[in-house]
Design a protein around this motif. Structure first.
Motif, PDB file in Angstrom:
ATOM      1  N   GLN A   1      30.879  23.824  68.847  1.00 39.19           N
ATOM      2  CA  GLN A   1      30.428  24.627  67.720  1.00 39.19           C
ATOM      3  C   GLN A   1      29.220  25.456  68.126  1.00 39.19           C
ATOM      4  O   GLN A   1      28.599  25.224  69.150  1.00 39.19           O
ATOM      5  N   GLY A   2      28.894  26.426  67.291  1.00 39.56           N
ATOM      6  CA  GLY A   2      27.710  27.229  67.524  1.00 39.56           C
ATOM      7  C   GLY A   2      26.484  26.543  66.951  1.00 39.56           C
ATOM      8  O   GLY A   2      26.490  25.360  66.623  1.00 39.56           O
ATOM      9  N   GLU A   3      25.409  27.299  66.813  1.00 42.88           N
ATOM     10  CA  GLU A   3      24.170  26.718  66.308  1.00 42.88           C
ATOM     11  C   GLU A   3      24.153  26.629  64.793  1.00 42.88           C
ATOM     12  O   GLU A   3      23.265  25.994  64.223  1.00 42.88           O
ATOM     13  N   ALA A   4      25.128  27.248  64.110  1.00 39.93           N
ATOM     14  CA  ALA A   4      25.142  27.210  62.653  1.00 39.93           C
ATOM     15  C   ALA A   4      26.566  27.290  62.127  1.00 39.93           C
ATOM     16  O   ALA A   4      27.444  27.893  62.747  1.00 39.93           O
ATOM     17  N   VAL A   5      26.796  26.650  60.973  1.00 43.22           N
ATOM     18  CA  VAL A   5      28.060  26.731  60.254  1.00 43.22           C
ATOM     19  C   VAL A   5      27.713  26.995  58.795  1.00 43.22           C
ATOM     20  O   VAL A   5      26.549  26.955  58.400  1.00 43.22           O
ATOM     21  N   THR A   6      28.716  27.262  57.982  1.00 45.77           N
ATOM     22  CA  THR A   6      28.456  27.506  56.569  1.00 45.77           C
ATOM     23  C   THR A   6      28.335  26.185  55.816  1.00 45.77           C
ATOM     24  O   THR A   6      28.863  25.146  56.242  1.00 45.77           O
ATOM     25  N   LEU A   7      27.647  26.244  54.698  1.00 50.33           N
ATOM     26  CA  LEU A   7      27.486  25.055  53.869  1.00 50.33           C
ATOM     27  C   LEU A   7      28.837  24.574  53.350  1.00 50.33           C
ATOM     28  O   LEU A   7      29.053  23.361  53.210  1.00 50.33           O
ATOM     29  N   ASP A   8      29.750  25.495  53.066  1.00 51.03           N
ATOM     30  CA  ASP A   8      31.088  25.106  52.616  1.00 51.03           C
ATOM     31  C   ASP A   8      31.786  24.213  53.640  1.00 51.03           C
ATOM     32  O   ASP A   8      32.454  23.237  53.286  1.00 51.03           O
TER      33      ASP A   8
ATOM     34  N   ALA B   1      25.601  29.865  52.819  1.00 49.87           N
ATOM     35  CA  ALA B   1      24.346  29.575  53.506  1.00 49.87           C
ATOM     36  C   ALA B   1      24.619  28.958  54.869  1.00 49.87           C
ATOM     37  O   ALA B   1      25.551  28.162  55.031  1.00 49.87           O
ATOM     38  N   LEU B   2      23.810  29.328  55.851  1.00 48.97           N
ATOM     39  CA  LEU B   2      23.978  28.802  57.201  1.00 48.97           C
ATOM     40  C   LEU B   2      23.147  27.533  57.375  1.00 48.97           C
ATOM     41  O   LEU B   2      21.967  27.501  57.038  1.00 48.97           O
ATOM     42  N   VAL B   3      23.780  26.505  57.922  1.00 47.24           N
ATOM     43  CA  VAL B   3      23.116  25.229  58.169  1.00 47.24           C
ATOM     44  C   VAL B   3      23.489  24.759  59.569  1.00 47.24           C
ATOM     45  O   VAL B   3      24.494  25.197  60.136  1.00 47.24           O
TER      46      VAL B   3
ATOM     47  N   LEU C   1      16.620  25.955  51.764  1.00 41.55           N
ATOM     48  CA  LEU C   1      16.766  26.885  52.884  1.00 41.55           C
ATOM     49  C   LEU C   1      17.170  28.252  52.356  1.00 41.55           C
ATOM     50  O   LEU C   1      17.643  28.379  51.214  1.00 41.55           O
ATOM     51  N   PRO C   2      16.992  29.294  53.156  1.00 41.74           N
ATOM     52  CA  PRO C   2      17.350  30.648  52.679  1.00 41.74           C
ATOM     53  C   PRO C   2      18.855  30.863  52.682  1.00 41.74           C
ATOM     54  O   PRO C   2      19.597  30.236  53.452  1.00 41.74           O
ATOM     55  N   LEU C   3      19.301  31.743  51.801  1.00 44.66           N
ATOM     56  CA  LEU C   3      20.700  32.131  51.769  1.00 44.66           C
ATOM     57  C   LEU C   3      20.901  33.263  52.764  1.00 44.66           C
ATOM     58  O   LEU C   3      20.328  34.331  52.623  1.00 44.66           O
ATOM     59  N   ARG C   4      21.736  33.006  53.746  1.00 45.26           N
ATOM     60  CA  ARG C   4      22.048  34.023  54.762  1.00 45.26           C
ATOM     61  C   ARG C   4      23.537  34.205  54.802  1.00 45.26           C
ATOM     62  O   ARG C   4      24.257  33.317  55.285  1.00 45.26           O
TER      63      ARG C   4
END
Length: 350
Positions: A208-215, A249-251, A346-349
């Protein structure tokens, strides 16, 4: 039920067909924390430079104010330009990214000199300003690059920690025993249980990468809780309060599952006589996303202390959030009136 390839550990078709990720940018100037640190660093350097021109405190303040009038707009312009050029910089080789940062710094230095030229007594130091801008920008790029590289070991440690947690013998054995108990009377539930277990292992093994979606994280947590629901039955009640607007959002990968697992291990599993409750919520408040995980604490005899956990999962999550969102995120955990609360902001991105 879905037909799955037996003993397949390959990622889903969407992941296999996805194009390879492009070259990552060496530095990211788009975060609020980065802006604050850059401004503070430049101000510190200006404060030291202003000492060379005067011996009095009043003269130092006047000199610092003069330099700030040109350097502060130039620093902000450099940050805005570097942030806007991030997609372009990501396609360049690492040495070219450093060169681009230095070039933008040189231009910012020229801009600062242009702002100060009308109020300077002598000739404007165009060459010195250009060189200083390039040097300070190179220093900023180096600092940001070191911070970006710090994400890799943290992500690797997180992956190993969560993989070990997922394949803990008692969790695996309990899941398989639940499937065995269901296979004769409720084969459909047994198959669904094994499919969820397969998805959990696949998620831990897929790159995986450094971020995934909250969904995506919510879906993974659902699968984990579906497995545990078979084991605990009516002893565990799960409530979901999800805001669809927060789903983009990215987490960091594997964010929710270890926190939910903690809630099950410390809130549901020890409570053999009571009815444990677990609530997972997400909400969008302005430009921020709030994630909440709340579980009931087990009833204990008076004077019996609750066993203390190691806090490894929470420390891991907190560190990865900080690396991804810097000062724009917040992580808090506390117990109050028989409930244990975990709150993440956290911020919404998109």
């Amino acid at each position: 039920m879905q037909k799955r390839q037996i003993l397949s550990t390959r990622p889903p078709a969407a992941a296999r067909g996805a194009p390879a990720a492009g070259r990552a940018p060496v530095f990211d100037a788009c975060q609020v924390g980065v802006v604050l640190r850059a401004v503070l660093l430049v101000q510190l350097l200006l404060g030291v430079a202003a000492m060379f021109g005067t011996d009095s405190f009043e003269g130092w303040l006047a000199q610092l104010a003069l330099l700030t009038g040109g350097a502060l707009p130039a620093t902000l312009a450099w940050l805005l330009a570097a942030c806007a050029a991030r997609p372009v910089l990501a396609r360049l080789a690492e040495p070219l990214q450093y060169a681009a940062g230095a070039l933008l710094g040189a231009l910012a230095g020229l801009g600062a000199c242009a702002l100060l030229a009308p109020v300077l007594d002598g000739a404007a130091p165009w060459l010195a300003s250009t060189a200083s801008g390039a040097l300070i920008a190179t220093l900023l790029v180096a600092v940001l690059a070191l911070r970006a590289r710090a994400r890799l070991p943290a992500a690797t440690t997180a992956r190993l920690t969560e993989l070990q947690a997922r394949i803990r013998p008692h969790f695996l054995f309990n899941t398989l025993n639940s499937a065995i108990a269901l296979v004769r009377d409720e084969p459909a539930r047994a198959e669904a249980l094994l499919e969820d277990l397969s998805d959990l292992f696949r998620q831990a093994l897929v790159e995986q990468g450094e971020a995934v979606t909250l969904d995506e994280e919510v879906e993974l947590a659902r699968k984990y809780l579906a497995i545990e629901q078979v084991r605990f039955g009516e002893r565990m009640r799960v409530q979901w309060q999800l805001d669809a607007r927060a789903g983009n959002a990215l987490v960091p990968p594997l964010l929710l599952q270890p926190l939910v697992e903690n809630a099950v291990r410390h809130g549901v599993e020890p409570d053999e006589q009571g009815l444990a409750k677990l609530r997972i919520s997400t909400a969008l408040r302005g430009s921020q996303v709030r994630i909440g995980i709340t579980n009931t604490l087990p009833r204990r005899a008076a004077g019996t202390p609750a066993p203390a956990g190691h806090g490894i999962a929470q420390a891991n999550v907190r560190e990865r959030l900080r690396l991804l969102h810097d000062i724009e995120c917040d992580f808090r955990a506390s117990a109050h009136k028989g409930l244990y609360h975990v709150r993440i902001t956290l911020p919404l991105r998109a």
